[in-house]
Structure formats: C-alpha cells, structure tokens
Scaffold this active site. Structure first.
Site, PDB file in Angstrom:
ATOM      1  N   HIS A 337     -38.746-116.270 -36.116  1.00  0.00           N
ATOM      2  CA  HIS A 337     -38.868-117.473 -35.290  1.00  0.00           C
ATOM      3  C   HIS A 337     -37.487-117.850 -34.758  1.00  0.00           C
ATOM      4  O   HIS A 337     -36.498-117.773 -35.489  1.00  0.00           O
ATOM      5  CB  HIS A 337     -39.426-118.611 -36.155  1.00  0.00           C
ATOM      6  N   HIS A 382     -31.828-123.091 -27.933  1.00  0.00           N
ATOM      7  CA  HIS A 382     -32.843-124.055 -28.345  1.00  0.00           C
ATOM      8  C   HIS A 382     -32.695-125.280 -27.443  1.00  0.00           C
ATOM      9  O   HIS A 382     -31.789-126.091 -27.642  1.00  0.00           O
ATOM     10  CB  HIS A 382     -32.656-124.416 -29.817  1.00  0.00           C
TER      11      HIS A 382
END
Length: 803
Positions: A337, A382
């Site tokens: 992830h 991110h």
C-alpha cells in the site's frame, strides 16, 4: 585459504591489475548522508576486495565500511530516499549510484567523472556478484565461520588476538568472563603463539557451540533407538560437556532410517536415500565410519542444517510448485500500500527504491498515487501532504527494470489517478513507451472464456488497474479512498493547523485526514472539478476499478476484470455480516484491501481475516516492520517467493465461511510445538554492542478463522545467553482450518525496567510444516535476513495429530 579467496574474487570479477590498483588507491566521491548535506569523501576498496570503506572524522571505522558480501544490489541513478530528500545534484543522475545493504540501508554516491563512475559502478557490481558466488560455494556452516572470522579480524592480520576473540564472544551474546575466554584461546592455540589461525578458531567456535539438545537425542538413539524419541515431546537435556565416548560412537544406517521415518515423520525415505544422506553428512562433517554408519558430527550437521532440515518442506521453500494455470482470482497476491513511502503517511520521504525493494521481495501488486507535476510531468506522492515527491516516469522505469527479477508472474499497478486530462495523456505515453509489450493493454487480448487469465498466461506482463468510466460516457475517476467511509479517516486536524473542519465532510474525502494543507489549498481542491479519464489511459487499463455496490450485483453484472478496493473498516463490517458471500464473490473477482486512513503512522492491520474470505490483494504498508508484515512474508515464502500462492480448494469451489463455528471444510488438527533452543541470536536491532540478551520466545497462532483466534504461549526467560539458549518447552494449539493458519515465532529480550525488545521473528504456514525436530530460520523485524540474522534460528519439534 584467505589468499586464494582474494585471488578468486578478483578473477571472478574479471578485474584487471590496473582496475584493482585504482580501487585500492581510492577516489573522492560525493556521499549523501541521511540528514546532512552531501559531502566529499575518499572511498577505497580493501586489498582483499571484500570491503568498501570511506573516511569520516566523526565515525568509527566499523561505521564507515560496507562488506560487499552483504550488498543486495547496486543501482544506477538517484532512486533512494537520500537523493530524493536533498533534491540536489539532479543534473548528475548519470554519475549517481546506490548500494543497498544490511537491513535496508543505502550508501548513495556521485562519482566525479564518467570514467570514475564506470570503474566504480561496474567494479562494485562485479565484486558483489563474485562475493555472493563465493558464498554459494560454501556450506552454510562454512559461511557462518567465514562471517564470524571476518567480523573478528578487525585489523585484517589473518590471525585473531585474545582481545579480538573476547570482543567476538561478547558480540555473539555468550556470557563468559574474559579470563575464561583467554584460557580457551590458550587451549586451542596449537602453535602457542598467542593468536588463533582460522582452523584453530573454527575448533574453538565449535566447542562454544555445544548443542545439549542434540546430544540428548544422540544419547537416546545410541541407547534405545527411536521408540523413546517418538513417545516424548520434551527431551532429557543435560548441561555440561558430553562424554568423549559419545563423540566417537556411530549409529547404523538402519537406526538412522527408522529415526528419519518415525521421528521426522518422513515415511517415504528409502534405505538408498538414507545411505546417501549419511554419506553426504559424514563428508561435510569431515568424518568417516566403517559400514556407512553415521557419526555424531554428521548427525548434528544434518539436524541443524536449514538446507536439509528446515521447518518448511524443501520443495515448498525452494521453488514454484503450485498449479499456476488457474484464474488470477484463485491466488493470494502479495501486495503493498502506498508503495512509494519510506515512513509515515504525512511527511516521510518517498523513493523509487521502495518499489525496487518490494518487487525484489516478490511483491506483485504495487500502488502509485499520481498527481499533476509542475512541469507537465506526472509525480507520485501522498496528495496534499508533506511527503516526498518522485517522478512517475522513474517509477515506471524501475518497474520495467526490476519487476520480474524475483518472480516471472504478473505485476499489477494499482493506480490512483488525480491528474488533469493532459497529464493523463502523458501518463499513458510513459506507460506505453517504457513498458512496451510488457503492458497488457486490451482485456480481449487473452480469451479466457469469461474468467480471468492465469499467472502462467500472464508471465512477464504488467497489468494496469485504474478507475474506468462506464460505457455511457467518461465519468470522473474515483480514488480508491472513495470506497471507504468516514470512520476510516484520521481525526480532522486541529484548528491551529490552519485547516478548518468541514461541517459535512464528503464521504470518503481524502482531504478530511490532511494535517499539512492550508485552508486555501483545501478550499481550492474541494472546488476543483475532477477531470475525465483520458481515452488513452482507458485503453491501457486491464483491471477496472469503480464504486462497489454489492456482492450480488457484482456477481450478476460485472466482467471478470472488475476489481474493487475495500478499506479496513468496510472490510471488517463485510466480514462480520457477509463473509460467505465475499468468499463466493472472490472465486471470480479480485478484491483489494487497504489500511484505514487513521493509520497515518503507516501501521498495519491483521491480514488473516481478509485472506480467510479469499481476498487476494491484501495490501499492507510494507515499509513498516510489524507482525502483519511478518505474516505476509511467511505466507509468500511458500511457493518459491513468487508472490502468488494458490488459495485452498474450499476458497475456490464449494462453500465456506470463516465466521462459522463447528463445521469445517478440512480435518482440524492438534499441533504440538516443542521449542527446544535458539541459536546465534543477535542483540536488539542487530546492535554490535550492549548487554548479553535474556531471550524468551512467544509462539502464537495467526488465523482469520474466528474460533481459533487468540492462542498464544511463551517460554521462560533464559538469562545471559543469546548464543545457544535452551528452553525445552512444549505447547499445544488447536487448528480448525490448517490451510488458513500460520505459526508466528517471536524472540524477545526480557527487560526488567523498559519494554521487552524484539530480537527476531518468523511466520510459517501451518499447511507446509514439516513434522519432527526442525530448524526454524529467523528474520529481522523488517523481514530481512542479512548480516547477523543470516545464522539466527530456533530448533523445535513439531507433531500433528487429527482432532
């Protein structure tokens, strides 16, 4: 011996005399430190071609050298976090390279000229390969002896002084007074020159390595054969030196055959195969006996060898043996992830090397969060946080370069697309031109009659998973986080952070868990209209994401290549209320699971409940050392570390619910594990200095089957012995569905004042356990097995009985 090894390395690396002279003389290169600015340092390779070292005024010599035998790979370019963090000297990428070594450490360098780069990059690559080849030529025990010798011989003199032996004994976690060690050195110093040569050192180390549990088994074999060993779980272990006559005694081939069949539970072993094992073991131990009998040293070598006596059956440990011709949905697929992150989800560095690490480990599904770059080039980070930013093109290039070195089976790129229309077109161009024929572009390319193709069908292919608009028209691509709901989000940031809490956050809004965005950024992002999906990107998409409705609706309407993502909390709710339907759904479709948004520290969830429902792509934060990652590593060490493990038959056909109680698809078992001893345990974190450890072992059963959850045991603590502590304790576990359970072993260092420290650990699928007395290889907390951890293990006995 040593001189010949030096010649071998130079010859194997095919280095000229001039190249060797330049490497030994050294060169100034720019070194990128973890925190400081890049600095010029003089780098040299030792005359034996085994060590790369550099000068530093602030660090000891042991902290400024790298054993080339411990280097996993050498990478050209600026792929690591150190290069990304400093964001300097990008124009010198063609002169840059990194060594990845030890427990995920990197040495990041820029050569001054192209000529220097070619010499150092190519020579270090060749020497690393040569060092690894020389290790492969040695037995594991010879590797161990050589590693300890190299570590102890600090001045490179070719002999060990008393002081060097004392330092080594302390590092090996052996509690012995310096006076006792000096006495031992004198005892094994045959030529009485006050120093030990290699052969003398080998005998000294063997004496220190006494294995009282193996000696107890030998006594029973000599006195009563196998019957007592079959009947008893714990051994009658005596502390102290073994009587000399026991060392000299031998065991006939027939008794060894009975031992391996009855105690080691390998009834198919033939007399011929047993005779061959005895001959090989006697030769390796340097012993011989009349009439093909087994010597004690050969017996100990056989029992304590990972190669011959691992807790995982050899064919399960060494290569791909599962049927790889079934649909993708029939396999567990190793997945990570937010693959780009080095640490937390808010402000850690990102690196291309994280993708390389995961792919080389065998992970087959990696995640790419793609955003608009300022210069028209898509970037990965991110979104709306302070995490590092890396080029999408560099990541795709690394996937092409490293994607299939460990495993030939397909790599899935799980892409979160946040780019505008123009940069989506650029994404498509990068994917097409970089991956070429590796990229499976059209779902119709492989006709598999209404089911997903198999790993064999997709060897050396890359599959793109993105959101794809329905046929009616181009809709907004929805990020995977849209499949989750509010309770999976991190708490909204405090008012002092400058981010106002929305009165009604949009369900699934990733913006709600931001900690580092300004209020203006948030408002701008909320107002921004999502772009359409570019047709060129749609054309490259093989696995199609979207908004999940229900299992029934998907089974009835979705094509096989529809793939939904489920957040951790949603996964838990579905497992609680509809696990049987999910098992049915996962027979034909792929499910991807990802951590809850609240895990901003990149912690992990337990993957076993999702595996028990047949979920294939259970994505974890692989940068975080944790028990969930250790379970993941344990599962995928099976089937040759290929990243694909065939699901049990009851998850591929028939009916099953992991939450059911009382009715199970396979035979429940009683598993008895006797933890006899541990060997060569390092200090916490692999530290070179510190107190001798006080180890104990925690044994637990990890399973997604509810009735078996929560079983855990621990041994007593052994004081002041990390070298060969003896525990000799037996524990029972009930396992209702062995195919879905793993044994987790964790070795801890007891601390009276602070919390106990993690030493080493491993996980082993119950379905691939070997019965009998077996070696359990141990790994560092992050799943690596380098340096000191290469030789760490437990010695256990496993027995399995039907319940």
């Amino acid at each position: 011996g040593d001189v010949q090894l030096e010649v071998d390395l130079v010859a194997r690396a095919q280095l000229s005399t001039e190249q060797v002279e330049r490497l030994v003389e050294g060169a100034a290169m720019l070194k990128f430190g973890r925190n400081g600015v890049p600095k010029s340092r003089l780098f040299k390779i030792s005359s034996d071609m085994r060590t790369l070292s550099w000068r530093s005024r602030f660090k000891s010599s042991s902290a400024t050298k790298v054993d080339l035998g411990n280097v996993q790979r050498v990478m050209q370019g600026q792929m690591t976090a150190a290069f990304q963090r400093h964001n300097r000297h990008r124009e010198h990428a063609s002169l840059s390279f990194s060594l990845v070594y030890g427990q995920g450490r990197t040495l990041d360098l820029i050569a001054p000229t192209q000529n220097d780069f070619e010499l150092w990059f190519n020579a270090i690559n060749a020497l690393v390969e040569a060092a690894q080849a020389s290790l492969r030529d040695m037995s594991p025990y010879e590797q161990y002896l050589r590693a300890q010798w190299n570590m102890a011989d600090k001045d490179g003199s070719g002999t060990l002084s008393e002081a060097e032996v004392i330092a080594l004994v302390h590092k090996l976690n052996i509690e012995k007074a310096p006076r006792a060690i000096r006495q031992l050195v004198r005892e094994y110093d045959d030529n009485k020159n006050g120093e030990l040569e290699f052969s003398e050192f080998a005998r000294l180390l063997e004496a220190l390595q006494a294995r009282p549990e193996v000696q107890a088994m030998w006594r029973q074999l000599l006195s009563g054969g196998t019957s007592q060993l079959v009947a008893e779980g714990r051994l009658n272990i005596r502390v102290g030196e073994m009587e000399p006559w026991l060392f000299a005694a031998t065991v006939p081939a027939e008794r060894f055959l009975a031992f391996w069949r009855d105690v080691q539970r390998e009834p198919s072993l033939t007399p011929e195969a047993a005779q061959s094992m005895i001959a090989d073991a006697n030769e390796a131990a340097g012993t011989s006996s009349e009439g093909g009998e087994l010597s004690f040293r050969a017996f100990q070598l056989l029992l304590t060898s990972e190669t011959h006596n691992c807790i995982m059956a050899p064919w399960r440990k060494e290569g791909v043996y599962h049927d790889m011709s079934q649909p993708l949905s029939h396999y567990f697929i190793s997945s990570s992830h937010n693959t780009y992150l080095e640490g937390d989800q808010l402000q850690s560095a990102s690196s291309v090397n994280r993708y390389v690490n995961d792919l080389m480990k065998g992970i087959r599904c990696v995640e790419l969060d793609v955003w608009d770059g300022d210069d028209g080039e898509p970037i990965i980070y991110h979104g709306h946080t302070l995490t590092g930013r890396i080029q999408f093109a560099a990541v795709v290039e690394a996937i092409r370069e490293y994607g299939f070195r460990t495993s030939p089976f397909p790599v899935i790129l799980s892409v979160e697309n946040h780019c505008n229309f123009e940069q989506q077109a650029r994404m498509a161009e990068i994917l097409r031109t970089t991956l070429g024929d590796l990229l499976l572009r059209d779902p119709g390319e492989l006709d598999t009659s209404g089911r997903l193709p198999s790993p064999n069908d997709l060897r050396n292919r890359v599959l793109l998973k993105t959101k794809r608009p329905p046929p009616a028209g181009a809709l907004a691509p929805e990020e995977d986080k849209d499949d989750e709901d509010d309770e999976d989000k991190a708490p909204p940031p405090p008012a002092t952070s400058g981010v106002a809490e929305p009165a009604k956050p949009r369900p699934g809004s990733f913006l709600q868990r931001l900690s580092f965005s300004s209020a203006a950024d948030v408002e701008k992002a909320e107002k921004a209209k999502k772009p359409k999906v570019h047709p060129e990107l749609v054309g490259l998409t093989y696995l199609c994401g979207g908004k999940f409705r229900s299992f029934q609706a998907s089974i009835e309407a979705d094509p096989p290549n529809a793939m939904y993502s489920f957040g951790e909390n949603k996964t838990n709710r579905l497992l609680s209320h509809d696990a049987a339907s999910w098992v049915e759904y996962n027979k034909k479709q792929l499910s991807r699971i990802y951590p809850a948004g609240r895990r901003v520290d990149s912690s992990n969830y337990d993957p076993t409940p999702a595996w028990a429902a047949g979920c294939q792509v259970v994505a974890l934060n692989s940068q975080t050392a944790s028990k969930p990652m250790q379970l993941n590593d344990g599962l995928y060490r099976d089937n040759g570390c290929a990243g694909y493990v065939l699901k049990p038959s009851f998850l591929r056909e028939g009916t099953f619910s992991p939450s059911a109680e009382g009715s199970f698809p396979t035979q429940p078992i009683k598993l008895t594990v006797t933890i006899l001893s541990a060997q060569q345990l390092p200090k916490p974190g692999g530290a070179l200095k510190g107190e001798v450890i006080d180890p104990f072992v925690v044994l637990s059963l990890a399973t997604g089957v509810r009735v078996d959850a929560g079983q855990q045991h621990r041994t007593r603590t052994v004081d002041n012995n990390g070298f060969n502590p003896v525990f000799n304790e037996a524990f029972e576990l009930r396992v209702s569905v062995p195919e879905l359970a793993l044994l987790h072993f964790q070795v801890m260092d007891y601390d009276v004042v602070d919390s106990n420290d993690h030493i080493a650990s491993t996980a082993v699928p119950v379905s691939v356990l070997n019965e009998g007395f077996r070696v359990v290889p141990l790994y560092a907390e992050d799943g690596t097995r380098n340096e000191d951890f290469r030789f760490s293990s437990l010695f256990c006995r496993v027995t399995i009985e039907p319940m």
